[in-house]
Each structure stands twice: as C-alpha cells, then as structure tokens.
Write a protein that holds these residues in place. Structure first.
Motif, PDB file in Angstrom:
ATOM      1  N   ILE A  75       6.361   8.383 -10.678  1.00 43.54           N
ATOM      2  CA  ILE A  75       6.668   8.022  -9.681  1.00 43.54           C
ATOM      3  C   ILE A  75       5.792   6.235  -9.573  1.00 43.54           C
ATOM      4  CG2 ILE A  75       6.128   8.612  -7.342  1.00 43.54           C
ATOM      5  CD1 ILE A  75       6.332  11.351  -9.112  1.00 43.54           C
ATOM      6  N   ALA A  76       5.854   5.770  -9.640  1.00 44.20           N
ATOM      7  CA  ALA A  76       4.955   4.046  -9.040  1.00 44.20           C
ATOM      8  C   ALA A  76       4.091   4.056  -7.842  1.00 44.20           C
ATOM      9  CB  ALA A  76       5.937   2.522  -9.450  1.00 44.20           C
ATOM     10  N   ALA A  77       3.144   3.659  -8.081  1.00 41.47           N
ATOM     11  CA  ALA A  77       2.205   3.175  -6.982  1.00 41.47           C
ATOM     12  C   ALA A  77       1.802   4.377  -6.645  1.00 41.47           C
ATOM     13  CB  ALA A  77       2.643   2.176  -6.446  1.00 41.47           C
ATOM     14  N   SER A  78       1.845   5.825  -6.998  1.00 45.91           N
ATOM     15  CA  SER A  78       1.422   7.231  -6.504  1.00 45.91           C
ATOM     16  C   SER A  78      -0.176   7.061  -6.745  1.00 45.91           C
ATOM     17  CB  SER A  78       2.012   8.341  -7.684  1.00 45.91           C
ATOM     18  OG  SER A  78       2.119   7.723  -8.486  1.00 45.91           O
ATOM     19  N   SER A  79      -0.882   6.288  -6.759  1.00 49.40           N
ATOM     20  CA  SER A  79      -2.582   6.911  -6.675  1.00 49.40           C
ATOM     21  C   SER A  79      -3.279   7.562  -4.442  1.00 49.40           C
ATOM     22  CB  SER A  79      -3.575   5.804  -6.813  1.00 49.40           C
ATOM     23  OG  SER A  79      -3.811   4.796  -6.819  1.00 49.40           O
ATOM     24  N   LYS A  80      -1.761   6.730  -3.764  1.00 45.76           N
ATOM     25  CA  LYS A  80      -1.904   7.125  -2.751  1.00 45.76           C
ATOM     26  C   LYS A  80      -0.946   6.906  -1.793  1.00 45.76           C
ATOM     27  CE  LYS A  80      -5.090   2.544  -2.383  1.00 45.76           C
ATOM     28  NZ  LYS A  80      -6.341   1.756  -2.076  1.00 45.76           N
ATOM     29  N   GLY A  81      -1.459   6.766  -0.202  1.00 40.09           N
ATOM     30  CA  GLY A  81      -0.154   6.317  -0.012  1.00 40.09           C
ATOM     31  C   GLY A  81       0.781   7.717  -0.260  1.00 40.09           C
ATOM     32  N   LEU A  82       2.803   6.351   0.517  1.00 36.96           N
ATOM     33  CA  LEU A  82       3.758   7.056   0.288  1.00 36.96           C
ATOM     34  C   LEU A  82       3.847   7.558  -1.460  1.00 36.96           C
ATOM     35  CD1 LEU A  82       6.289   4.553   2.152  1.00 36.96           C
ATOM     36  CD2 LEU A  82       4.738   6.970   2.917  1.00 36.96           C
TER      37      LEU A  82
ATOM     38  N   THR B 227      10.193   4.197  -8.051  1.00 34.49           N
ATOM     39  CA  THR B 227      10.007   2.953  -8.218  1.00 34.49           C
ATOM     40  C   THR B 227       9.078   2.543  -6.605  1.00 34.49           C
ATOM     41  OG1 THR B 227      11.561   1.702  -6.928  1.00 34.49           O
ATOM     42  CG2 THR B 227      12.344   1.859  -9.508  1.00 34.49           C
ATOM     43  N   ASN B 228       8.090   1.790  -7.064  1.00 35.51           N
ATOM     44  CA  ASN B 228       7.357   1.476  -5.223  1.00 35.51           C
ATOM     45  C   ASN B 228       6.489   0.541  -6.039  1.00 35.51           C
ATOM     46  OD1 ASN B 228       5.787   2.153  -3.005  1.00 35.51           O
ATOM     47  ND2 ASN B 228       4.710   3.741  -4.110  1.00 35.51           N
ATOM     48  N   THR B 229       5.777  -0.052  -4.611  1.00 34.12           N
ATOM     49  CA  THR B 229       4.621  -1.279  -5.104  1.00 34.12           C
ATOM     50  C   THR B 229       3.574  -0.980  -3.704  1.00 34.12           C
ATOM     51  OG1 THR B 229       5.411  -3.001  -3.989  1.00 34.12           O
ATOM     52  CG2 THR B 229       6.245  -1.967  -6.236  1.00 34.12           C
ATOM     53  N   GLY B 230       2.554  -1.758  -4.253  1.00 32.26           N
ATOM     54  CA  GLY B 230       1.918  -1.555  -2.842  1.00 32.26           C
ATOM     55  C   GLY B 230       2.399  -2.788  -2.534  1.00 32.26           C
ATOM     56  N   GLY B 231       2.265  -3.190  -0.793  1.00 28.22           N
ATOM     57  CA  GLY B 231       2.700  -4.905  -0.271  1.00 28.22           C
ATOM     58  C   GLY B 231       2.298  -6.336  -0.921  1.00 28.22           C
ATOM     59  N   PRO B 232       2.808  -6.947  -0.360  1.00 25.76           N
ATOM     60  CA  PRO B 232       2.094  -8.351  -0.316  1.00 25.76           C
ATOM     61  C   PRO B 232       2.060  -8.127   0.797  1.00 25.76           C
ATOM     62  CG  PRO B 232       4.698  -8.373  -0.250  1.00 25.76           C
ATOM     63  CD  PRO B 232       4.168  -7.085   0.056  1.00 25.76           C
ATOM     64  N   PRO B 233       0.312  -9.703   0.184  1.00 25.20           N
ATOM     65  CA  PRO B 233      -0.034 -10.347   1.936  1.00 25.20           C
ATOM     66  C   PRO B 233       0.922 -10.572   3.099  1.00 25.20           C
ATOM     67  CG  PRO B 233      -0.426 -11.699  -0.355  1.00 25.20           C
ATOM     68  CD  PRO B 233       0.756 -10.642  -0.381  1.00 25.20           C
ATOM     69  N   ALA B 234       0.385 -10.766   4.317  1.00 26.44           N
ATOM     70  CA  ALA B 234       0.791 -10.100   5.270  1.00 26.44           C
ATOM     71  C   ALA B 234       0.632 -12.289   5.638  1.00 26.44           C
ATOM     72  CB  ALA B 234       0.314  -9.474   6.372  1.00 26.44           C
ATOM     73  N   GLY B 235       1.917 -12.899   6.676  1.00 25.92           N
ATOM     74  CA  GLY B 235       1.070 -14.553   6.358  1.00 25.92           C
ATOM     75  C   GLY B 235       2.114 -14.377   6.517  1.00 25.92           C
ATOM     76  N   ASN B 236       2.968 -16.070   7.235  1.00 24.04           N
ATOM     77  CA  ASN B 236       4.010 -16.783   7.527  1.00 24.04           C
ATOM     78  C   ASN B 236       4.753 -18.012   6.772  1.00 24.04           C
ATOM     79  OD1 ASN B 236       2.271 -19.216   7.622  1.00 24.04           O
ATOM     80  ND2 ASN B 236       2.042 -18.768   9.956  1.00 24.04           N
ATOM     81  N   PHE B 237       6.266 -18.007   6.763  1.00 24.48           N
ATOM     82  CA  PHE B 237       6.750 -18.805   5.293  1.00 24.48           C
ATOM     83  C   PHE B 237       4.908 -19.801   5.245  1.00 24.48           C
ATOM     84  CE2 PHE B 237       9.124 -22.434   3.399  1.00 24.48           C
ATOM     85  CZ  PHE B 237       9.563 -22.083   2.757  1.00 24.48           C
ATOM     86  N   GLU B 238       4.646 -20.291   6.007  1.00 21.29           N
ATOM     87  CA  GLU B 238       3.615 -22.169   5.066  1.00 21.29           C
ATOM     88  C   GLU B 238       2.664 -20.927   5.027  1.00 21.29           C
ATOM     89  OE1 GLU B 238       2.978 -24.695   8.654  1.00 21.29           O
ATOM     90  OE2 GLU B 238       5.491 -25.463   7.935  1.00 21.29           O
ATOM     91  N   SER B 239       2.190 -19.980   4.400  1.00 22.87           N
ATOM     92  CA  SER B 239       0.796 -19.551   4.178  1.00 22.87           C
ATOM     93  C   SER B 239       1.000 -19.214   2.740  1.00 22.87           C
ATOM     94  CB  SER B 239       0.885 -17.862   4.881  1.00 22.87           C
ATOM     95  OG  SER B 239       0.970 -17.786   6.273  1.00 22.87           O
TER      96      SER B 239
ATOM     97  N   ALA C 113      14.505   4.052  -5.132  1.00 24.07           N
ATOM     98  CA  ALA C 113      13.549   2.713  -4.936  1.00 24.07           C
ATOM     99  C   ALA C 113      13.123   2.617  -3.627  1.00 24.07           C
ATOM    100  CB  ALA C 113      14.855   1.797  -4.843  1.00 24.07           C
ATOM    101  N   LEU C 114      11.216   2.610  -3.178  1.00 27.19           N
ATOM    102  CA  LEU C 114      11.173   2.917  -1.332  1.00 27.19           C
ATOM    103  C   LEU C 114      11.240   1.543  -1.377  1.00 27.19           C
ATOM    104  CD1 LEU C 114       8.181   5.522  -2.104  1.00 27.19           C
ATOM    105  CD2 LEU C 114      10.952   5.514  -2.495  1.00 27.19           C
ATOM    106  N   THR C 115      11.643   1.210   0.085  1.00 21.98           N
ATOM    107  CA  THR C 115      11.676  -0.361   0.233  1.00 21.98           C
ATOM    108  C   THR C 115      10.876  -0.126   1.699  1.00 21.98           C
ATOM    109  OG1 THR C 115      13.908  -0.437   1.026  1.00 21.98           O
ATOM    110  CG2 THR C 115      13.476  -0.799  -1.020  1.00 21.98           C
ATOM    111  N   SER C 116      11.535  -1.208   2.736  1.00 21.83           N
ATOM    112  CA  SER C 116      10.753  -1.023   3.962  1.00 21.83           C
ATOM    113  C   SER C 116      11.742  -1.187   4.820  1.00 21.83           C
ATOM    114  CB  SER C 116       9.715  -2.392   3.658  1.00 21.83           C
ATOM    115  OG  SER C 116       9.229  -2.694   5.479  1.00 21.83           O
ATOM    116  N   VAL C 117      11.639  -0.659   6.029  1.00 20.61           N
ATOM    117  CA  VAL C 117      12.909  -0.964   7.184  1.00 20.61           C
ATOM    118  C   VAL C 117      12.970  -3.056   7.142  1.00 20.61           C
ATOM    119  CG1 VAL C 117      12.110   0.657   8.895  1.00 20.61           C
ATOM    120  CG2 VAL C 117      10.696  -1.473   9.004  1.00 20.61           C
ATOM    121  N   ALA C 118      11.977  -3.594   7.005  1.00 22.51           N
ATOM    122  CA  ALA C 118      11.484  -5.397   7.201  1.00 22.51           C
ATOM    123  C   ALA C 118      13.231  -5.339   5.755  1.00 22.51           C
ATOM    124  CB  ALA C 118      10.610  -5.490   6.255  1.00 22.51           C
TER     125      ALA C 118
END
Length: 253
Positions: free
Chosen positions: A12-19, A91-103, A141-146
């Motif tokens: 289980i990837a990225a399994s030290s916390k969270g989902l 498969t799993n990862t932490g999430g990338p940073p928040a921001g808009n396209f120009e960020s 693969a763990l993804t997101s509603v996104a």
C-alpha cells in the motif's frame, strides 16, 4: 463474509497516514501481510506500531519517495528481499499543492506527473510480472472525485489524476486473461489531515457538506472498506471500474 484474503501480500503506497493507512489497517484485519510506505520515517514507524497493535499482524514498513527513481529502486529491492511476489497493489500518493493554472511553472507540472502518474506506472511495472505468473492479482489505484468533477483551485490534481482511470481501464482490458483485476477508487471529502488543510486554505470548500447528498464528511474506514472489497475474492468479476466513495457528491450519472 469471508473475503478470501488470509495470507495474501499487499503493498500500500503512501500509507503512513490518511487513506493509505486506513486501507492497510483494514487489509491487515482480513489477514493480509501488509507492506506500508511513506516519506517520513517518524510517521511510518507510528503507523507500523498502530497497525500491529490493532491487528496483531506484523507489518513491513519501507521509507521512500515513490516519485524518485533511487527511492523506488530501494523500495522494490526491499520488498523482493522479503517476498517473492505481491498479490495486492494499492497505488496512492500525497496530494499536490493547491493553486490555479497560473500558479505553477512547468517544473511543478513535471514533479506532479512523477508524483501521481509516474509512481503509479512504476509500481505496476514492478509488481505486475508476479501477478501474471501466478494468474491472480488485484491492482487498485486511489485517485479522487476530481477525476470526474474538478475541484476549484486544485488544477494539478484535476488534470494529472484524471489520466489514472484511463490507464487502469486500459490495463483491465490488456491483462484480464491473467485473472488480474484493475480498478480505481475515487475518495470524496473524507476526514483526513489533507482535507483539513484544504478546508483551511480554500474558502470555497467551507460549505462542501451542503453539496453531499449524505450531508456529512466520510470516514477513512468507510473508504477503506470499499478498497478491501475490491481486493477480495468476492470482487473477482469486477474490473475496469472507477468507483466513487463520496456520499453521492459527484453529480454526473
């Protein structure tokens, strides 16, 4: 219900916390030998201690960043020093940073590719041969509603995570004859540390519960239960599916 998972081996990837941690706990409860992974040795050792206390199953914990080639090589070498194959890959990862396209500059997009899609591809490359040999395997693969319904101010996640269901569906078609199932699971708003951070940084998400038909945030245990079912013998005829565990938040059919 007997899920038929006793003595199976799961990474289980990225399994030290969270989902990821929640999935590891639920798999271990079903008698699975779990291998957990994370970038923080402190978090990883705490997770190992928690899972072993809850389930009385020995846990193999391997520190490493799956977006980096040297770390991936170390992780795979360590896994195969202990086990000759993996039955279940999450498969799993932490999430990338928040921001808009120009960020974000191009370099951040490249880093996010390696974090989200690159790590998924490399994990499958490493563990698929053993599944083919034994003609049994589960890749989830763990993804997101996104990937179905873009989330405001999460341009990196919306874009790159969306490629994972396409990969998983393609692999389901390609390797079905080996009795390997490939599915992706899309968590909605679930009570994790990442969600709490997103709620603090993104005012647009403050009233998110109003858009969830079940009118509440989900728990990691509820999400993990769905993943465990897809990993089980009971789910042997389910493949190529992108399953939302979101309280009904996705509005499309």
């Amino acid at each position: 219900m007997d899920f038929g998972l006793t003595d199976k081996i799961a990474f289980i990837a990225a399994s030290s916390k969270g989902l990821g941690k929640a999935v590891a706990i639920e798999l271990a409860k079903e008698g699975v030998h779990v291998i957990i992974n994370g970038r923080s040795n402190v978090d990883l050792q705490l997770a190992k201690k928690d899972i072993e206390a809850i389930t009385s199953k020995s846990v193999l914990a391997i520190k490493g960043d799956l977006s980096k080639k040297e770390d991936r090589n170390y992780i795979f070498k360590t896994v195969f020093n202990h086990f000759d194959h993996i039955d279940i890959l999450v498969t799993n990862t932490g999430g990338p940073p928040a921001g808009n396209f120009e960020s974000f500059e191009k370099e951040v997009w490249d880093e996010t590719y390696e974090l989200l899609l690159g790590s998924t591809i490399e994990l499958i490359h490493a563990f698929l041969p053993g599944m083919k040999k034994q003609k049994w395997g589960r890749i989830i693969a763990l993804t997101s509603v996104a990937v179905k319904q873009p989330v405001n101010n999460l341009i990196l996640s919306n874009t790159i995570r969306s490629s994972i269901p396409g990969l998983i569906k393609s692999l389901a078609n390609e390797y079905g004859s080996f009795q390997i199932t490939f599915n992706s699971v899309m968590p909605g708003y679930t009570n994790t540390e990442r969600l709490q951070n997103l709620l603090m940084s993104n005012p647009l998400l403050k009233n998110v519960v109003n858009d969830i038909p079940l009118a509440r945030i989900g728990s990691p245990e509820e999400f993990a239960a769905a993943v465990v079912f897809l990993a089980s013998e009971r789910a042997s005829y389910i493949t190529g599916v992108a399953l939302a565990v979101d309280g009904g938040a996705i509005k499309s059919i």
